[in-house]
Design a protein around this motif. Structure first.
Motif, short mmCIF file in Angstrom:
data_model
loop_
_atom_site.label_atom_id
_atom_site.label_comp_id
_atom_site.label_asym_id
_atom_site.label_seq_id
_atom_site.Cartn_x
_atom_site.Cartn_y
_atom_site.Cartn_z
N LEU A 163 6.16 -0.74 -9.32
CA LEU A 163 5.77 0.62 -9.70
C LEU A 163 4.85 1.15 -8.60
O LEU A 163 3.65 0.88 -8.57
CB LEU A 163 5.05 0.60 -11.05
N ALA A 164 5.43 1.91 -7.68
CA ALA A 164 4.72 2.38 -6.49
C ALA A 164 3.88 3.61 -6.83
O ALA A 164 4.40 4.73 -6.87
CB ALA A 164 5.70 2.69 -5.38
N ARG A 165 2.60 3.40 -7.06
CA ARG A 165 1.70 4.48 -7.46
C ARG A 165 1.15 5.19 -6.22
O ARG A 165 0.20 4.74 -5.58
CB ARG A 165 0.56 3.93 -8.31
N PHE A 166 1.77 6.33 -5.90
CA PHE A 166 1.41 7.05 -4.69
C PHE A 166 0.14 7.88 -4.88
O PHE A 166 -0.08 8.49 -5.91
CB PHE A 166 2.53 8.01 -4.29
N GLY A 167 -0.67 7.89 -3.81
CA GLY A 167 -1.72 8.88 -3.69
C GLY A 167 -1.15 10.11 -3.00
O GLY A 167 0.06 10.33 -2.98
N ILE A 168 -2.02 10.93 -2.40
CA ILE A 168 -1.56 12.11 -1.67
C ILE A 168 -0.98 11.65 -0.34
O ILE A 168 -1.67 11.03 0.47
CB ILE A 168 -2.70 13.11 -1.46
N MET A 219 7.39 -11.46 -3.89
CA MET A 219 6.26 -11.80 -4.76
C MET A 219 5.62 -10.56 -5.37
O MET A 219 4.84 -10.67 -6.31
CB MET A 219 5.20 -12.57 -3.97
N LEU A 220 5.95 -9.38 -4.84
CA LEU A 220 5.35 -8.16 -5.36
C LEU A 220 6.13 -7.65 -6.56
O LEU A 220 7.35 -7.51 -6.51
CB LEU A 220 5.33 -7.07 -4.27
N GLU A 221 5.42 -7.36 -7.62
CA GLU A 221 6.02 -6.72 -8.79
C GLU A 221 4.92 -6.06 -9.62
O GLU A 221 3.75 -6.36 -9.46
CB GLU A 221 6.78 -7.73 -9.64
N GLY A 222 5.32 -5.14 -10.47
CA GLY A 222 4.35 -4.41 -11.27
C GLY A 222 3.70 -3.30 -10.47
O GLY A 222 4.22 -2.85 -9.45
N PRO A 223 2.52 -2.82 -10.90
CA PRO A 223 1.85 -1.71 -10.22
C PRO A 223 1.50 -2.04 -8.77
O PRO A 223 1.09 -3.15 -8.45
CB PRO A 223 0.58 -1.50 -11.05
N LEU A 224 1.70 -1.06 -7.90
CA LEU A 224 1.37 -1.19 -6.49
C LEU A 224 0.77 0.13 -6.02
O LEU A 224 1.48 1.14 -5.94
CB LEU A 224 2.62 -1.52 -5.68
N ASN A 225 -0.52 0.15 -5.74
CA ASN A 225 -1.17 1.37 -5.27
C ASN A 225 -0.78 1.63 -3.82
O ASN A 225 -1.09 0.83 -2.93
CB ASN A 225 -2.69 1.26 -5.39
N VAL A 226 -0.08 2.74 -3.59
CA VAL A 226 0.35 3.11 -2.24
C VAL A 226 -0.61 4.17 -1.73
O VAL A 226 -0.35 5.37 -1.74
CB VAL A 226 1.81 3.60 -2.24
N THR A 227 -1.77 3.69 -1.31
CA THR A 227 -2.85 4.54 -0.79
C THR A 227 -3.49 3.82 0.39
O THR A 227 -3.39 2.60 0.51
CB THR A 227 -3.93 4.79 -1.86
N ALA A 228 -4.15 4.58 1.25
CA ALA A 228 -4.89 3.98 2.36
C ALA A 228 -6.13 3.27 1.81
O ALA A 228 -6.61 3.60 0.71
CB ALA A 228 -5.29 5.06 3.36
N PRO A 229 -6.68 2.32 2.55
CA PRO A 229 -7.83 1.55 2.05
C PRO A 229 -9.15 2.29 2.10
O PRO A 229 -10.17 1.74 1.66
CB PRO A 229 -7.84 0.32 2.96
N ASN A 230 -9.16 3.52 2.62
CA ASN A 230 -10.42 4.27 2.75
C ASN A 230 -10.27 5.68 2.19
O ASN A 230 -10.10 6.65 2.95
CB ASN A 230 -10.84 4.33 4.23
N PRO A 231 -10.33 5.82 0.86
CA PRO A 231 -10.30 7.17 0.27
C PRO A 231 -11.54 7.95 0.68
O PRO A 231 -12.55 7.36 1.10
CB PRO A 231 -10.29 6.89 -1.24
#
Length: 309
Positions: A163-168, A219-231
């Motif tokens: 579940l690729a949770r995109f930021g802006i 190995m990746l599954e479930g929620p995945l935050n697709v954001t940069a590491p420095n909001p």
């Protein structure tokens, strides 16, 4: 390796297609209209969500499906009718992808389904990772929750589901950034609302790379935050954007004015969350653009990566 993309002609879809083809994939783009689509040795178009379409017949051997479809959140006021279209477009496309995957004689290995960090509550103080259980209570949260519940039906069928949770997503020609940059180009940029709202962002190139990383990492599954590491705080983002564009950051836009003009959709600008990509980082993903100054400088000035803000 074969990959199918629903929404492959959109903003992130185009970047992802380029990323996959560059790395040796054959890409099958699911589209309602295949007319005037130019195919190559690596890019193929498959009709779906149309009368008589049977896309599964053309998708034999596809190992990963990536679903990026859904009506845009920022293309108009959120009337009741638009809210219904926003939700229904996501549910119906996800349901059809799972149907296609189940219809294939050889089960695909993974579904990567677009989602959004809007599932987390708006907050000026908290930080959210994939382990966070707190959720919001607005329209965005309701939409993302329903979308993800539909997508995990693939997991129940034995298909690895991300579940690729995109930021802006920041891109020069499309997405939110051109709209954000326009006031600065007109010398009218400045603080919006409190300016303290968090902006969790990612460069479009890193977003595409993260999706390929998820496709290849079993190995990746479930929620995945697709954001940069420095909001960053929205006001700091505006100041950085002003520097990159060589424009002033001076005009104040009060929250009531935005709410009056945009209605409920103003939450996309006035509210935010500090979201970290903990799973990507722990899995070894390397961001090309970890800092917002480097991302904006690459997009507007082509100066490459800057390691400081």
């Amino acid at each position: 390796m074969k990959a199918a993309i629903a929404g492959g002609t959109g903003f992130i879809g185009k970047a992802l297609t380029n990323e996959l083809v560059k790395n040796g994939y054959d890409v099958y783009i699911l589209t309602r209209n295949i007319d005037n689509k130019k195919e190559t040795d690596s890019i193929h178009y498959v009709q779906w969500l149309a009368a008589g379409a049977a896309p599964e017949k053309q998708l034999q051997g596809v190992s990963v499906f990536i679903n990026l479809t859904g009506e845009s959140l920022n293309s108009g006021r959120w009337t009741d009718e638009r809210k219904k279209r926003i939700l229904d477009s996501r549910i119906s496309s996800t349901r059809e992808i799972i149907r296609i995957m189940n219809a294939l004689p050889d089960k695909s290995s993974a579904l990567i389904n677009a989602s959004a960090i809007g599932i987390y509550p708006n907050s000026d103080t908290d930080t959210f990772t994939e382990k966070s259980r707190a959720v919001g209570n607005d329209f965005l949260t309701h939409t993302v929750n329903a979308w993800e519940k539909e997508a995990v039906q693939a997991d129940k069928a034995g298909i690895r589901t991300v579940l690729a949770r995109f930021g802006i997503i920041l891109g020069k020609e499309d997405g939110a950034l051109p709209r954000m940059a326009m006031p600065y180009r007109l010398f009218a940029g400045g603080k919006i609302g409190s300016g303290r709202q968090w902006m969790s962002w990612i460069h479009v190139k890193d977003a595409a790379r993260a999706l390929r990383f998820a496709a290849e990492n079993g190995m990746l599954e479930g929620p995945l935050n697709v954001t940069a590491p420095n909001p960053v705080r929205m006001n700091d983002f505006g100041k950085t954007l002003a520097k990159v564009l060589g424009r002033p950051h001076w005009l104040f836009v009060p929250a009531p004015a935005l709410k009056a003009g945009l209605g409920e959709m103003s939450t996309l600008i006035l509210d935010g969350q500090r979201v970290l990509p903990e799973t990507l980082l722990q899995s070894g993903f390397q961001f090309e653009f970890p800092l917002v100054r480097g991302a904006l400088d690459d997009l507007y000035n082509g100066r490459g990566i800057i390691k400081r803000d």
